[in-house]
Scaffold this motif. Structure first.
Motif, PDB file in Angstrom:
ATOM      1  N   UNK A   1     -13.545  -3.559  -0.500  1.00 39.58           N
ATOM      2  CA  UNK A   1     -13.687  -2.851   0.757  1.00 39.58           C
ATOM      3  C   UNK A   1     -13.525  -1.349   0.573  1.00 39.58           C
ATOM      4  N   UNK A   2     -12.800  -0.967  -0.439  1.00 37.42           N
ATOM      5  CA  UNK A   2     -12.590   0.457  -0.656  1.00 37.42           C
ATOM      6  C   UNK A   2     -13.782   1.030  -1.413  1.00 37.42           C
ATOM      7  N   UNK A   3     -13.793   2.355  -1.469  1.00 36.99           N
ATOM      8  CA  UNK A   3     -14.868   2.996  -2.199  1.00 36.99           C
ATOM      9  C   UNK A   3     -14.308   4.073  -3.102  1.00 36.99           C
TER      10      UNK A   3
ATOM     11  N   UNK B   1      -6.678   6.609  -2.453  1.00 36.43           N
ATOM     12  CA  UNK B   1      -6.427   7.515  -1.338  1.00 36.43           C
ATOM     13  C   UNK B   1      -5.733   8.785  -1.819  1.00 36.43           C
TER      14      UNK B   1
ATOM     15  N   UNK C   1     -16.760  -7.293   6.443  1.00 37.50           N
ATOM     16  CA  UNK C   1     -17.039  -6.083   5.687  1.00 37.50           C
ATOM     17  C   UNK C   1     -18.510  -6.037   5.274  1.00 37.50           C
TER      18      UNK C   1
ATOM     19  N   UNK D   1     -14.580   0.218   7.726  1.00 34.84           N
ATOM     20  CA  UNK D   1     -14.347   0.519   6.315  1.00 34.84           C
ATOM     21  C   UNK D   1     -15.668   0.465   5.553  1.00 34.84           C
ATOM     22  N   UNK D   2     -16.507  -0.453   5.955  1.00 38.23           N
ATOM     23  CA  UNK D   2     -17.814  -0.565   5.320  1.00 38.23           C
ATOM     24  C   UNK D   2     -18.652   0.679   5.592  1.00 38.23           C
TER      25      UNK D   2
ATOM     26  N   UNK E   1      -4.462  -3.598   8.639  1.00 38.49           N
ATOM     27  CA  UNK E   1      -4.019  -2.977   7.387  1.00 38.49           C
ATOM     28  C   UNK E   1      -5.077  -2.057   6.788  1.00 38.49           C
ATOM     29  N   UNK E   2      -6.308  -2.535   6.696  1.00 36.30           N
ATOM     30  CA  UNK E   2      -7.355  -1.735   6.070  1.00 36.30           C
ATOM     31  C   UNK E   2      -7.524  -0.375   6.704  1.00 36.30           C
TER      32      UNK E   2
ATOM     33  N   UNK F   1     -17.722   3.250   3.144  1.00 38.63           N
ATOM     34  CA  UNK F   1     -18.289   3.013   1.816  1.00 38.63           C
ATOM     35  C   UNK F   1     -19.755   3.416   1.774  1.00 38.63           C
TER      36      UNK F   1
ATOM     37  N   UNK G   1      -3.817  -3.673  -3.480  1.00 38.84           N
ATOM     38  CA  UNK G   1      -3.339  -2.818  -2.407  1.00 38.84           C
ATOM     39  C   UNK G   1      -2.832  -1.496  -2.964  1.00 38.84           C
TER      40      UNK G   1
ATOM     41  N   UNK H   1       0.822  -1.195   0.000  1.00 38.94           N
ATOM     42  CA  UNK H   1       0.000   0.000   0.000  1.00 38.94           C
ATOM     43  C   UNK H   1       0.862   1.253   0.000  1.00 38.94           C
TER      44      UNK H   1
ATOM     45  N   UNK I   1     -20.327   7.128   1.586  1.00 40.08           N
ATOM     46  CA  UNK I   1     -20.176   7.668   0.230  1.00 40.08           C
ATOM     47  C   UNK I   1     -21.500   7.583  -0.502  1.00 40.08           C
TER      48      UNK I   1
ATOM     49  N   UNK J   1      -5.492   1.769   4.783  1.00 41.17           N
ATOM     50  CA  UNK J   1      -5.628   1.636   3.346  1.00 41.17           C
ATOM     51  C   UNK J   1      -6.835   2.400   2.826  1.00 41.17           C
ATOM     52  N   UNK J   2      -7.807   2.585   3.656  1.00 40.44           N
ATOM     53  CA  UNK J   2      -9.003   3.292   3.213  1.00 40.44           C
ATOM     54  C   UNK J   2      -8.778   4.793   3.312  1.00 40.44           C
ATOM     55  N   UNK J   3      -9.692   5.531   2.739  1.00 39.00           N
ATOM     56  CA  UNK J   3      -9.584   6.982   2.818  1.00 39.00           C
ATOM     57  C   UNK J   3     -10.909   7.573   3.197  1.00 39.00           C
TER      58      UNK J   3
ATOM     59  N   UNK K   1      -7.966  11.239  -3.548  1.00 35.85           N
ATOM     60  CA  UNK K   1      -8.753  12.053  -2.631  1.00 35.85           C
ATOM     61  C   UNK K   1      -7.974  13.293  -2.250  1.00 35.85           C
ATOM     62  N   UNK K   2      -6.724  13.094  -1.950  1.00 32.78           N
ATOM     63  CA  UNK K   2      -5.893  14.220  -1.534  1.00 32.78           C
ATOM     64  C   UNK K   2      -5.694  15.200  -2.682  1.00 32.78           C
TER      65      UNK K   2
END
Lengths: 355, 355
Positions: A302-304, A276, B243, B272-273, B298-299, B276, A269, A243, B279, B302-304, A279-280
DNA sequence: TTGTACGCGTTATCAT
DNA sequence: ATGATAACGCGTACAA
């Protein structure tokens, strides 16, 4: 008397918590231990009636052949090893691999022993040798970058330990490999992005010494060439499958004067990292930037927005590897087993904005 | 001759790939195998001079005691087991645990054998019994929810297999437990959110049969009570540590007429969910909704935006568990080892918007 | 088809 | 302090 006598002859079965041995079963079924052994190992030359009696005894005593005795008596142990490089040990990729191995081992009555080695150290060969020396594994599964390191392969071969390599870079004379076609997979993904209308497609490479990473880069380049697009050095940056490396790589890509409209990262990853960073940089995904990953690991969902990615059937690959090991397919010569990948389109990719 | 004779007497050391045995070492050092055994096992009653000779021979032949022979001859094997429930097997939590175990095992010359069992099936006890029967483990590490299932515990105890439980729900007469103070940890997090100014704090529970999940809920309630805030049923929804369950839970929370201004999820995956789902509901994090997780897996990074969470020293806990097993601390009676947690504040939490 | 006895590489029990 | 030798539980020539 110097031979093995049936253990503890006096008290038949006191509250001895000790698991039943093959002798106990033999006695109860009124046969010799050899016959029990035959039944347990599914050998054919046993009378139906006898087999039945033995099985009943096995059941009644809930007999399980002792792992150590077996390993000691025959070269063949019931342990399958997973050798993994320390930095990669916690990754979703290795986890998925392990799950696949676990399920197949369970089904076949084998057990999984996991060992981490430090691929950076110079005594790598000794680490591996030490490991297989103590445990005479039935076989081991190897991942990148270990599977392409001569020290590892030699250590395994010299100890006559069968092994299967997952997604190695280069073919090897005697080895059995399980893989997908990484090159084509990356080609497909890149072509998909091109099909959406993207012309400037960034690429984040995987760890340099991973064979699959190299193959994916090739696929990316091939797709570009096929579409008549130039390969631009500035759009192709190094990553490490982590990551964090994805953060750095994406910062470089998005800081470009002419930034890409899409970024294809070599695993999920790193693709998550692109999200991310976006977004910044205040970039809307997928409107202003399309992002694609690879693996279809947990993070991809898991990400969005969820990642468009290339699914790799890691668990299946692991199961295949274990099955190959168990069947001792090595004796039938080296070969390569190729499983298929699949493009998974989600919300992180779209046609580029009309500029 | 019916005794063990030194193997392959004619050719001293041909290209026999077979690892050296204790006999080879004994011969080379001009001592008996028992003495070699003593040296290898660090027993004290060996002369300095003799010990030195033996060690040299060990080095020269790169001798490693065979795992199976050891396991067979003594009750004590050099295998540490990790027993995990199938649904949890791939989680970041278990991965981290395994990494910690691996590193400690490596350091101590032990090996890790991983086994998955299906906690849902009724033959759970048999599954465990079968596992320990074949492998006479030195000890096993247990996680939730397995560590609180009587069937598992009994199977282990009846086979006299030492075990350490990670974060169990209830204390047990003879067991050794390693944990953090989940209740206080959740209390701290909730108090932190309250301190930011939040008054309506949603809570996503962990899997119902996990002890740590229950403790965290208690902490949440305690903090609320402490601050004079009411505990509202509607703000407290069930999750499963996955998740997907987090998606469902967060949808319910965010669909409320009076939605919470902050959500505290029992682990990072569920948090993390929440991100999402936010959003999709067009909620800005952290301005319109604060989100907190648990574990610092880790997540979380990793998420934002990155998650504010409560760090749990999982690897350390794992290492502690292995050490305890190796030292056979069980003989010193049951006890509980508590490690400390740490609040990690990142970008997913902020004071609520002035409404 | 079934059984006997030895060997696998350790640890452990007793001597010495 | 050191050594001879019996387990440990199983697979397997070899014999019957």
């Amino acid at each position: 008397m110097k031979q093995n006598s049936p253990p503890s002859p006096p008290r038949e079965k006191a509250k001895t918590q000790k698991p039943a041995s093959i002798y106990d079963v033999a006695k109860r079924a009124n046969v010799s231990i050899k016959t029990v052994s035959r039944v347990v190992n599914h050998l054919s030359n046993v009378g139906d009636e006898t087999r039945k009696r033995v099985m009943e005894a096995v059941e009644a005593l809930s007999y399980r052949p002792n792992l150590y005795a077996r390993g000691l008596a025959s070269e063949r142990s019931f342990l399958i090893g997973l050798l993994c490089d320390i930095p990669a040990a916690g990754s979703g990729y290795v986890s998925a691999l392990q799950i696949g191995m676990l399920s197949r081992c369970r089904k076949e009555g084998y057990h999984l022993i996991v060992e981490s080695v430090d691929g950076q150290k110079s005594d790598l060969g000794d680490q591996v040798r030490a490991f297989v020396a103590v445990s005479r594994l039935h076989g081991v599964v190897l991942t990148s970058p270990l599977c392409d390191l001569p020290a590892v392969v030699e250590a395994l071969e010299s100890s006559r330990t069968p092994f299967v390599r997952i997604a190695p870079e280069k073919p090897l004379p005697h080895s059995i490999d399980v893989r997908i076609d990484d090159r084509t997979a990356a080609y497909d993904m890149t072509t998909y992005l091109i099909g959406l209308g993207h012309r400037r497609i960034g690429f984040i490479k995987g760890t340099a010494d991973h064979g699959d990473a190299k193959a994916r880069l090739e696929g990316y380049r091939a797709a570009l060439a096929q579409a008549g697009l130039p390969f631009l050095e500035e759009l192709c940056v190094q990553g490490q499958f982590t990551y964090l490396s994805g953060i750095e790589a994406s910062e470089r890509l998005l800081s470009l004067k002419k930034r890409p409209t899409a970024i294809f990262a070599c695993n999920d990853d790193m693709a998550a990292a692109v999200l991310a960073t976006s977004q910044r940089f205040n970039l809307k995904i997928p409107q202003q930037l399309s992002v694609a990953g690879f693996d279809d690991s947990l993070v991809a969902q898991v990400v969005w927005p969820r990642l468009t990615t290339c699914r790799q059937p890691i668990e299946e690959m692991a199961q295949a590897a274990v099955s190959i090991l168990i069947q001792r397919s090595a004796e039938q010569g080296p070969f390569e087993k190729r499983l298929s990948h699949e493009l998974v389109v989600r919300e992180s990719t779209a046609p580029p904005e009309a500029s």
